[in-house]
Write an enzyme that holds these catalytic residues in place. Structure first.
Site, short mmCIF file in Angstrom:
data_model
loop_
_atom_site.label_atom_id
_atom_site.label_comp_id
_atom_site.label_asym_id
_atom_site.label_seq_id
_atom_site.Cartn_x
_atom_site.Cartn_y
_atom_site.Cartn_z
N LYS A 1 5.11 -1.86 -6.79
CA LYS A 1 4.75 -2.37 -5.34
C LYS A 1 5.99 -2.17 -4.82
CE LYS A 1 2.60 -3.28 -2.34
NZ LYS A 1 1.08 -3.20 -1.45
N SER B 1 -3.39 -1.04 -0.37
CA SER B 1 -3.00 -2.38 0.32
C SER B 1 -4.35 -2.79 0.54
CB SER B 1 -1.66 -2.24 0.31
OG SER B 1 -1.10 -3.62 -0.18
#
Length: 550
Positions: free
Chosen positions: A149, A351
């Site tokens: 991430k 996401s």
């Protein structure tokens, strides 16, 4: 005699129609991707259309957009009508790989004699601003789940981390494999020969002709002179104008009549950043999807007995966790009515964008779609010292130990950082659990694919994060098949869609209010500027970096 369709792809292509008068003015005369694809599909079946010619180059299209257009051109070519592409140059001191990949979908490629073939490969780029933040005196404080991430790395690092580099390398490798394979098949070359040509590029036009990469050398006038000689057309029309024009025959008129009522397939869009509230369109931040608006659209679809299936078109890097979760819940409620929901991914569905798509009956993505990024990040940049350097200071009085926890004036305390870590763990665990449930995978298997990692659509398909590869038309066909509908005997309706009169009328319910445009405020302008400067966007479900494949 007939009509020659023209595609001018040098101007760029919109994913979705402008949502406001201001946005419409800024994007005037630009076609949408759906319009171009629909025009090619209709033109293939229209006896009055004799062929299509496309001008390539100029404004860059995403890899997924190019793949959707390639499919549409392939569909057009099944009619036996010629499809010709021309350009001044495939990159003039710049990248021409993706535009050339699009050109290979056509029957014939023309290149200006003075042009180049800059098919030099694929690059995945990311921007880092840590050095600038250090010079400015901004202290970045971000937490993330997990190592891939890497959106936080934009602010905390000066170069790619090892996980970030590994992810970027696979993105580039996957995209390159798709492009090489597509070129090799259409130009009847071995993949090894294509890679060899790429490694010797940029090539002058004559070398490209000798290598079999282009078919003809000539200028625009030469292309059109040759087409006129072959096709003897008496009319030329831009593809978007062709699909927008009124009925030209009794059969066309019959298809536009409101009776008998045709079964409908509704298209609900999730475009741009995802936030709580209504859809927005910032002058600087671009379009955004609000959970109120998308939720109202999905509820309206569920209540409309004429809607038999739904295509959820997602082109979003994510955003708010609670907003994404609210939309996901509405998708599940819609599915419970028995209507099939097909998720169609555009250039990016990562996401929060993946979160809203994952509960669909079927997820469809292009091989080049950027997707995945099942992970979480949050944090802030402390600007106290940066503002102090230019003589600006702020002071505050507050009650409550954590009243200034998210203030950009103060760093996190140890207790606040521990609380932030707990929040990240909770959201990440929920994301992984819901993704595993929606995709029918064991949690441990899903977690190994998550960790904030971004995949191409092709790799996501291999890992069962995506069900099928294809574009919007493929998703629409799947929706029809699942609902037992004839593709040629349906109506396709965009939801929400409000005409000017309904927009002027005062809202009567909260759903009416939800689908009205969000007001343009100074806050909205500030948010757009915030985003334009590369500062952290609101929301914890955001994909890592602003990945750019070129």
């Amino acid at each position: 005699m007939g009509t020659l369709l023209e595609l001018d792809l040098t101007r760029g292509v919109l994913e979705t129609p402008p949502a406001s008068p201001v946005a419409a003015f800024r994007a005037r005369h630009l076609p949408t991707l759906r319009e171009l694809v629909s025009a090619l599909r209709k033109g293939a079946r229209d006896d009055s259309v004799v062929g299509v010619v496309a001008h390539l180059g100029g404004h860059r299209l995403s890899l997924a957009q190019v793949q959707e257009l390639r499919e549409a051109v392939a569909d057009f070519r099944t009619s036996g009508k010629p499809a010709v592409a021309w350009t001044e140059s495939f990159g003039e001191a710049g990248q021409g790989t993706v535009p050339y990949y699009l050109a290979t979908a056509f029957d014939e490629i023309w290149l200006q004699p003075s042009g180049d073939l800059a098919i030099t490969g694929v690059t995945v780029q990311a921007v880092f601003i840590r050095g600038a933040l250090d010079k400015a005196g901004v202290i970045p404080q971000f937490g993330k789940r997990r190592e891939y991430k890497t959106a936080a790395d934009t602010f905390t690092e000066k170069e790619m981390t090892e996980p970030g580099r590994e992810m970027a390398s696979r993105l580039a490798e996957s995209a390159y494999e798709q492009i090489v394979e597509g070129i090799a098949v259409r130009r009847r070359l071995d993949t090894a020969r294509v890679r060899e040509l790429v490694d010797t590029a940029p090539l002058p036009a004559q070398d490209g002709l000798d290598a079999g990469l282009v078919d003809r050398l000539g200028y625009r006038s030469d292309v059109y002179d040759e087409l006129e000689k072959q096709l003897q057309y008496d009319d030329r029309l831009l593809a978007e104008r062709y699909i927008r024009r009124g009925p030209r025959s009794l059969e066309d008129l019959r298809k536009t009549l409101p009776w008998p009522q045709k079964p409908l397939v509704a298209v609900v869009r999730v475009t741009g950043g995802i936030s709580v509230g209504r859809n927005s369109n910032s002058p600087m931040g671009g379009p955004g999807s609000g959970s109120d608006t998308v939720g109202a659209a999905l509820r309206a679809v569920a209540e409309n007995e004429h809607v038999k299936a739904v295509v959820l078109r997602v082109d979003s890097p994510g955003g708010s966790y609670v907003a994404s979760d609210a939309i996901r819940n509405e998708v599940l409620r819609l599915r419970s009515t028995g209507r099939p929901v097909i998720a169609s991914m555009g250039s990016v569905a990562a996401s929060g964008g993946y979160f809203v798509a994952m509960p669909a009956d079927v997820i469809v993505a292009e091989p080049g779609t950027i997707t995945g990024s099942i992970g979480v990040l949050t944090g802030k940049g402390v600007v106290r010292d940066a503002l102090g350097r230019i003589g600006i200071s702020r002071d505050a009085v507050s009650e409550g130990a954590n009243a200034q926890m998210y203030s950009a004036q103060e760093e996190f305390t140890d207790e606040q950082w521990a609380r932030l870590e707990e929040t990240l763990d909770r959201i990440y665990k929920d994301f992984v659990a819901k993704a595993a449930q929606d995709r029918g995978l064991p949690e441990e298997r899903l977690e190994a694919l998550a960790r904030g990692r971004v995949w191409t659509g092709a790799d996501a398909h291999g890992h069962k994060l995506v069900d099928e590869l294809g574009g919007f038309q493929h998703a629409l066909m799947l929706a029809c098949n699942r609902a037992g509908l004839d593709r040629d005997e349906i109506g396709v309706t965009a939801v929400p869609h409000r005409n000017l009169l309904s927009q002027l009328r005062a809202p009567a319910t909260t759903d009416d209010l939800a689908v009205s445009a969000a007001p343009l405020t100074l806050d909205g302008l500030a948010t757009g500027l915030y985003s334009a400067l590369g500062l952290p966007p609101a929301g914890v479900l955001r994909m890592p970096f602003n990945w750019e494949i070129s």
